[in-house]
Design a protein around this motif. Structure first.
Motif, mmCIF file in Angstrom:
data_model
loop_
_atom_site.group_PDB
_atom_site.id
_atom_site.type_symbol
_atom_site.label_atom_id
_atom_site.label_comp_id
_atom_site.label_asym_id
_atom_site.label_seq_id
_atom_site.Cartn_x
_atom_site.Cartn_y
_atom_site.Cartn_z
ATOM 1 N N ALA A 216 0.903 -1.164 -0.078
ATOM 2 C CA ALA A 216 -0.167 0.060 0.182
ATOM 3 C C ALA A 216 0.867 1.195 0.029
ATOM 4 O O ALA A 216 1.904 1.257 0.518
ATOM 5 C CB ALA A 216 -0.829 0.128 1.166
ATOM 6 N N LEU A 223 -5.093 5.887 3.769
ATOM 7 C CA LEU A 223 -4.919 4.613 4.071
ATOM 8 C C LEU A 223 -5.891 4.225 4.869
ATOM 9 O O LEU A 223 -6.434 3.029 4.895
ATOM 10 C CB LEU A 223 -3.503 4.213 4.511
ATOM 11 C CG LEU A 223 -2.256 4.201 3.654
ATOM 12 C CD1 LEU A 223 -1.087 4.008 4.186
ATOM 13 C CD2 LEU A 223 -2.428 2.920 2.621
ATOM 14 N N LYS A 224 -6.169 4.811 6.078
ATOM 15 C CA LYS A 224 -7.139 4.717 6.991
ATOM 16 C C LYS A 224 -8.488 4.660 6.309
ATOM 17 O O LYS A 224 -9.357 3.570 6.890
ATOM 18 C CB LYS A 224 -7.061 5.647 8.186
ATOM 19 C CG LYS A 224 -5.959 5.366 9.246
ATOM 20 C CD LYS A 224 -6.105 6.376 10.377
ATOM 21 C CE LYS A 224 -5.495 7.820 9.947
ATOM 22 N NZ LYS A 224 -5.171 8.530 11.143
ATOM 23 N N ASN A 226 -9.287 3.785 3.436
ATOM 24 C CA ASN A 226 -9.468 2.757 2.366
ATOM 25 C C ASN A 226 -9.618 1.361 3.047
ATOM 26 O O ASN A 226 -10.316 0.371 2.700
ATOM 27 C CB ASN A 226 -8.050 2.698 1.810
ATOM 28 C CG ASN A 226 -7.867 3.411 0.859
ATOM 29 O OD1 ASN A 226 -8.758 4.245 0.187
ATOM 30 N ND2 ASN A 226 -6.571 3.699 -0.053
ATOM 31 N N TYR A 227 -9.055 1.305 4.353
ATOM 32 C CA TYR A 227 -8.994 -0.048 4.972
ATOM 33 C C TYR A 227 -10.192 0.042 6.038
ATOM 34 O O TYR A 227 -10.689 -0.733 7.078
ATOM 35 C CB TYR A 227 -7.922 -0.258 5.871
ATOM 36 C CG TYR A 227 -6.868 -1.019 4.794
ATOM 37 C CD1 TYR A 227 -6.774 -2.398 4.566
ATOM 38 C CD2 TYR A 227 -5.895 0.031 4.133
ATOM 39 C CE1 TYR A 227 -5.894 -2.801 3.334
ATOM 40 C CE2 TYR A 227 -5.170 -0.420 3.334
ATOM 41 C CZ TYR A 227 -4.952 -1.720 2.908
ATOM 42 O OH TYR A 227 -4.174 -2.393 1.786
ATOM 43 N N GLU A 234 -4.154 -0.300 13.155
ATOM 44 C CA GLU A 234 -4.881 -1.304 12.316
ATOM 45 C C GLU A 234 -4.768 -1.265 10.960
ATOM 46 O O GLU A 234 -4.749 -2.522 10.463
ATOM 47 C CB GLU A 234 -6.471 -0.836 12.614
ATOM 48 C CG GLU A 234 -6.851 -0.866 14.166
ATOM 49 C CD GLU A 234 -8.176 -0.147 14.255
ATOM 50 O OE1 GLU A 234 -9.223 -0.914 14.129
ATOM 51 O OE2 GLU A 234 -8.233 0.866 14.392
ATOM 52 N N VAL A 235 -4.350 -0.310 10.282
ATOM 53 C CA VAL A 235 -3.991 -0.481 8.983
ATOM 54 C C VAL A 235 -2.709 -1.309 8.894
ATOM 55 O O VAL A 235 -2.630 -2.544 8.061
ATOM 56 C CB VAL A 235 -3.482 0.849 8.246
ATOM 57 C CG1 VAL A 235 -3.061 0.471 6.832
ATOM 58 C CG2 VAL A 235 -4.454 1.940 8.318
ATOM 59 N N GLU A 238 -3.781 -5.077 9.653
ATOM 60 C CA GLU A 238 -4.595 -5.627 8.382
ATOM 61 C C GLU A 238 -3.649 -6.061 7.183
ATOM 62 O O GLU A 238 -3.870 -7.266 6.556
ATOM 63 C CB GLU A 238 -5.424 -4.505 7.591
ATOM 64 C CG GLU A 238 -6.653 -4.177 8.407
ATOM 65 C CD GLU A 238 -7.678 -5.587 8.387
ATOM 66 O OE1 GLU A 238 -7.728 -5.904 7.297
ATOM 67 O OE2 GLU A 238 -8.058 -5.727 9.247
ATOM 68 N N LEU A 239 -2.485 -5.215 6.840
ATOM 69 C CA LEU A 239 -1.582 -5.627 5.818
ATOM 70 C C LEU A 239 -0.559 -6.606 6.354
ATOM 71 O O LEU A 239 -0.269 -7.639 5.404
ATOM 72 C CB LEU A 239 -0.795 -4.252 5.495
ATOM 73 C CG LEU A 239 -1.532 -3.393 4.525
ATOM 74 C CD1 LEU A 239 -0.991 -1.969 4.597
ATOM 75 C CD2 LEU A 239 -1.963 -3.791 3.008
#
Lengths: 248, 368
Positions: A216, A223-224, A226-227, A234-235, A238-239
């Motif tokens: 990403a 980014l926040k 998008n996720y 947390e981003v 997730e990744l």
């Protein structure tokens, strides 16, 4: 932010035998930007950064740093970048002033310039009383700030910071970031790797590396969104959850 | 040039800040000069000798036969001219010359008294001492035999001459050894440790990212230690001349040139060790095991190489300090010129070139 590209990579790859540490990395960094380079341990951040600094030869791919080609013009690149390594990168057995004199010296700065700028740095960091003390007697936070000031002493176009605030308390970290903002305002591009997600929030844009691939790349806010999460933690989670490689 | 000066200044600061190392660097030669006064002696076998027989009679031939049978000696050749004595000492590895005067046998039979001269290469005093007493023993045993068979009190005098080092000073033996040891210690150990320390501390990365050429990093690291070891060389020489009354018979510039050659070899070795190791302890261990021990054991200044088992003697040939030791002895004690030591110099130069090539090839500009 201006739109002049100072770092441009295309499919930059580094393989150690069968192990592909950095796989086809492609991104642009703009002048004056604070670019966060994030990833779990072993994701390939340091490898990618070392290629950009000329410490390590890429296996394939293209990259242009400060207008110079990474394959053919490494000597030119070196003149226009600054670097602060993961390990503390000043000489502990030299004094503050001797360190400044040495690093100014190897970048070919003139004696008078080194003295003037050195005085300015010492004053800015409030190290007047410590200028003649050995660096090892300084607290870690001061050392890091001094190391950063020395890394941009020769006014590089880009400064690479490899986990610069490891082991530093939050207050000092904040002060350290003030120095980074100041450098960025002067037009120095800051390329920084970090583990701290609060620091990631300070960056203009960040890239997330997982298993040698950039998963990403956007501003922290985007980014926040998008996720669909609230924090960078947390981003990151997730990744990084999808990572195959074990952290080292 | 400015970059160089900045670098030198920094390296010297490193050295002078570290009091313990400094003490080691400058205390060591002094301590060693004082300590190694007690060199060891041992049995020696198959030493090459030359015979100068003026007499050429039955008696002298019998003694020569006895010398030939003895395990201690190996008769290299018979010479016939006085100049050849000196020549063979200088040109070949001759330890002893035995001279029978004219009418040796006749004197012995008629006057009951004759003399044999024993000339030894005393630049290695232990060997010289031991060998002359071996030779004397051989001659005395012959004398005894004669007395028993004929019952007449014959006596053979042995006259001894110690060449190059008439007073048999032990110092002449270990000073060149200490010189080799100290220079190797400083150059190999200090260079490798100081480069590895930069790797360990992460400052090497910073240096490699800077526009300062990586080879210049290495060169400017080596030069301060080169200067320090030359300084140490002067200290050792001054100490040995004024404290131990040891002369420098040969050309002092030649001595320094040859020393520079050894220093270069040592610096390349230090560089090589630094590329092979990643921590200061490792570098130190490598330097001590790889350089100091062979230098102490296989150079010949503590234990005569002649006494060692053949495999060790063969191995000793790859120790650079062995050749340096021979060179220094020849220059300082025997006062020989370059023509006498060109072979050893060539070997040492070859080793230096080899070490330098390998270490530069191995040196990684980029940290992988």
């Amino acid at each position: 932010m201006e739109n002049e590209v100072v770092i441009k990579t295309e499919n930059l790859t580094k393989a150690f035998g069968d192990f592909i540490a950095a796989n086809a990395i492609t991104f642009d960094v703009y002048k004056g930007e604070i670019f966060g380079f994030l990833g779990a341990n072993g994701a390939g951040k340091t490898t990618a950064m070392r290629m950009l600094c000329g410490l390590s030869t890429p296996t394939s791919g293209k990259a242009n740093i400060a207008g110079f080609d990474i394959w053919t013009q490494t000597e030119e690149i070196k003149k226009h970048i600054g670097y602060m390594s993961q390990k503390f990168s000043l000489y502990e057995d030299l004094t503050v002033r001797e360190n400044i004199r040495f690093f100014g010296g190897i970048y070919g700065l003139k004696g008078k310039e080194i003295r003037q700028k050195g005085d300015a740095i010492i004053k800015k960091l409030g190290l007047e009383n410590e200028a003649k003390k050995l660096v090892k007697s300084l607290p870690l936070g001061w050392k890091q700030k001094l190391a950063f000031s020395i890394a941009i002493f020769h006014e590089p176009k880009i400064v690479f910071l490899d986990e610069p605030t490891g082991g530093v308390d939050p207050v000092t970290r904040r002060q350290f970031w003030d120095l980074i903002y100041e450098a960025s305002e002067r037009g120095i591009t800051v390329f920084v790797t970090t583990h701290y997600m609060d620091e990631a929030e300070y960056c203009n844009r960040i890239s997330m590396m997982v298993d040698g691939v950039i998963k990403a790349l956007d501003s922290p806010k985007k980014l926040k969104e998008n996720y669909g999460v609230e924090t960078m933690d947390e981003v990151f989670y997730e990744l990084a959850r999808g990572a195959q490689r074990k952290a080292d | 040039m400015k970059q160089f000066i900045a670098f030198f200044t920094k390296e010297f600061l490193h050295v002078f800040r570290d009091r313990k190392t400094l003490l080691l660097l400058f205390g060591l030669p002094v301590v060693q000069i004082v300590l190694f006064g007690f060199a060891l002696s041992n049995e020696i076998k198959n030493s090459k000798i030359v015979i100068f027989d003026y007499a050429k009679d039955a008696t002298s031939r019998k003694i020569i036969e006895k010398l030939e049978v003895s395990k201690s000696f190996e008769i290299e050749k018979n010479i016939t001219r006085v100049e050849d004595i000196d020549k063979s000492f200088r040109a070949e590895n001759i330890k002893l010359a035995i001279v029978f005067p004219a009418n040796f046998g006749e004197d012995l039979v008629h006057l009951k008294n004759a003399s044999v001269q024993i000339i030894a290469d005393a630049s290695d005093p232990n060997t010289a001492n031991t060998l002359t007493s071996y030779a004397t023993n051989v001659i005395m045993s012959y004398q005894k035999e004669m007395m028993q068979t004929r019952n007449i009190p014959y006596s053979i005098n042995t006259e001894m001459r110690m060449l190059y080092n008439p007073e048999l000073k032990g110092t002449t033996n270990f000073v060149p050894g200490v010189m080799a040891l100290v220079m190797l210690l400083i150059c190999v150990l200090m260079t490798s440790v100081s480069i590895v320390r930069e790797k360990e501390n992460g400052t090497m990365e910073v240096l490699l990212v800077s526009p300062f050429n990586p080879f210049l990093v290495v060169i400017s690291k080596a030069i301060p230690y080169l200067i320090l070891s030359l300084f140490n060389l002067i200290v050792i020489l001054v100490l040995s001349v004024y404290l131990l009354d040891m002369p420098i018979n040969g050309n002092i510039f030649l001595l320094f040139a040859e020393s520079a050659l050894l220093i270069l070899a040592a610096l390349s070795l230090g560089l090589l060790i630094s590329t092979l190791t990643n921590s200061q302890q490792e570098a130190m261990l490598f330097s001590l095991m790889g350089m100091l021990l062979p230098t102490m054991m296989l150079t010949g200044f503590m234990f005569p190489l002649e006494n060692m088992p053949v495999p060790l003697q063969v191995i000793s040939n790859i120790v650079p300090s062995k050749w340096y030791y021979i060179i220094v002895k020849s220059i300082m004690i025997k006062g020989l010129g370059f023509s006498a030591i060109w072979k050893e110099t060539l070997i040492l130069a070859g080793m230096t070139a080899l070490l330098l090539t390998i270490s530069i090839r191995k040196f990684n500009i980029r940290l992988e």
